[in-house]
Enzyme design. Structure first.
Site, short mmCIF file in Angstrom:
data_model
loop_
_atom_site.label_atom_id
_atom_site.label_comp_id
_atom_site.label_asym_id
_atom_site.label_seq_id
_atom_site.Cartn_x
_atom_site.Cartn_y
_atom_site.Cartn_z
N CYS A 147 6.64 -2.54 -4.18
CA CYS A 147 5.32 -2.04 -3.77
C CYS A 147 4.49 -1.67 -5.00
O CYS A 147 3.30 -1.95 -5.08
CB CYS A 147 5.46 -0.84 -2.85
SG CYS A 147 3.89 -0.10 -2.34
N CYS A 180 7.55 4.04 2.93
CA CYS A 180 6.38 4.38 3.73
C CYS A 180 6.44 3.83 5.15
O CYS A 180 6.04 4.50 6.09
CB CYS A 180 5.11 3.91 3.03
SG CYS A 180 4.99 2.13 2.79
#
Length: 350
Positions: free
Chosen positions: A97, A193
Site C-alpha cells: 500500500c 485497513c
C-alpha cells in the site's frame, strides 16, 4: 516556500505533520485517501477517519480534499493479498500500500496539482548518500516505520517529506493536545485497513474457499484439524485448539501439497528457528544491489536487528545467513536490510 500535499489519515501523526509544515510557511493542502469501500460500519473506520481529517484541516486552516483510490488499491494491493493467501503464504499488504498507493497514486495526484512534495505522518527520515537518497531510522526507535517503506524508490523518496523524523510519539500527542486537535487522544490504528477489527477468518472466507486438513507433528502424528492453511502463519500460537499437558503448541510449517499444518510443542522448538533465508522480488532504494557482505536485517517489524551476511544467488534472489538462528521466518513476509541507520531495501521471503 514549497507547495506540499499532506496525506491526512484522520490520525494524530499526519495531523502534526501538516501542522509542522504549515508553521514552516509552506503552502499546505491536505488529502484524505479513501483506499477501501465498505458499508460495514461496525468494522470500517473510513467515515470517522475522514470526519477527523476534515476537523484537523479546519483547525489548522488548510484546505482538504477526499480522493478515492479504491480501484487502484484493489488492483495493486488487494489482488496480491488474496493471491498470496491462496498460495499458503502470509503477505504484508501495508508495505505494498505504501509503495503503490501512498507514494505512487497519491504522489502522481499531488504532482498533478502542482505540488513539489508529498508528506506523511510516518516515523522515518531520509538522507543523501553519494549514490542518492535513502531512508533512515526515525529518532523514536520504538515507532520507526522504515520497515514498511523499504520498497520506495529514488523518485518516491526525493518527493517525500517526513516531518516526524526527529520527534518522539509522546511529543506528537502532547503537541496535538496543546493545539486542541480532534485526533490528539485518538487510538493508533492497527491491522490492515480493509479488515479493520473484524475477525480475520470471517473476512477471508468471503474471498477464498476454506479447505480443512490435518494438523500434524513433524513425525506425522495427527493432533487435530485445521480450518484452512491460509488462516495460519508460522509461529502462530493462538487458535490451534490443541489441549493436553506441557508447553503450548506453535505452527512450524505448512505442507501445501498434502494440505497439512505442521505443529510443534514449545516456543524454542528447533523447527521454529532458521539460520538462513532466500528472498525474491527485490527492491533497493538506490536502484542498485548492496554489495555482498555483513549487514543487519529484520524479518518482521517488531523484531530487533539481526546480524547477517548477504549474498546473491542470481539477479532475482538474495540469500541471508544470520549469525544466530531467527524465530519463525515466514514466507510472504518482507526482510529488510540495514547498514547501521540506513534502510537499504529488501525483498519477499521465499
Amino acid at each position: 516556500m514549497a507547495k506540499i500535499v499532506v496525506g491526512l489519515s484522520g490520525g494524530v501523526d499526519s495531523s502534526i505533520a501538516a501542522y509542522l509544515l504549515r508553521e514552516q510557511g509552506h503552502e499546505v493542502l491536505g488529502i484524505f485517501m479513501q483506499n477501501w469501500e465498505d458499508n460495514d460500519n461496525e468494522y470500517c473506520t473510513i467515515k470517522q477517519d475522514s470526519i477527523d481529517a476534515i476537523a484537523v484541516a479546519d483547525r489548522l486552516g488548510i484546505d482538504i480534499e477526499i480522493i478515492n483510490f479504491a480501484r487502484e488499491y484493489k488492483e495493486r494491493v488487494f489482488s496480491y493479498f488474496l493471491q498470496e493467501y491462496n498460495n499458503g503464504r502470509t503477505p504484508n499488504p501495508d508495505i505494498l500500500c505504501n509503495s503503490e498507493i501512498k507514494f505512487r497514486a497519491f504522489l502522481e495526484h499531488a504532482i498533478s496539482l502542482g505540488a513539489s512534495y508529498i508528506a506523511t505522518g510516518h516515523y522515518v527520515g531520509k538522507t543523501n548518500t553519494n549514490a542518492g537518497e535513502v531512508l533512515i531510522r526515525a529518532a523514536d526507535k520504538n515507532k520507526d516505520q522504515s520497515y514498511f517503506l523499504y520498497r520506495l524508490n529514488q523518485q518516491q523518496i526525493s518527493h517525500a517529506l517526513f516531518p516526524l523524523a526527529n520527534l518522539e510519539k509522546p511529543e506528537v500527542r502532547k503537541l496535538a493536545a496543546k493545539l486542541n486537535l480532534a485526533t490528539a487522544y485518538k487510538k493508533d490504528s492497527t491491522g490492515v485497513c480493509f479488515i479493520g477489527e473484524r475477525p480475520f477468518r470471517e473476512f477471508l472466507q468471503q474471498y477464498i474457499p476454506t479447505k480443512p486438513g490435518n494438523m500434524v507433528t513433524p513425525d506425522g502424528k495427527i493432533m487435530g484439524e485445521h480450518a484452512g492453511l491460509m488462516y495460519y502463519t508460522l509461529g502462530q500460537r493462538k487458535g490451534l485448539g490443541i489441549g493436553g499437558q506441557g508447553e503450548p503448541w506453535f505452527v512450524a510449517d505448512k505442507n501445501i501439497s498434502s494440505n497439512e499444518l505442521v505443529v510443534v510443542q514449545g516456543h524454542n522448538h528447533d523447527l521454529l528457528y532458521k539460520k538462513h533465508l532466500i528472498a525474491t522480488d527485490l527492491s533497493f532504494a538506490l536502484g542498485i544491489k548492496p554489495s555482498p557482505g555483513k549487514y543487519s536485517a529484520k524479518t518482521r517489524y517488531r523484531m530487533a536487528d539481526a546480524s547477517c551476511s548477504l549474498s546473491y544467488i542470481d539477479d532475482n534472489h538474495m540469500q541471508l545467513v544470520f549469525d544466530l538462528p531467527q524465530w519463525a521466518i515466514t514466507p510472504g513476509q518482507s526482510v529488510v536490510i540495514y547498514d547501521k541507520e540506513l534502510c537499504l531495501g529488501g525483498g519477499i521471503i521465499n
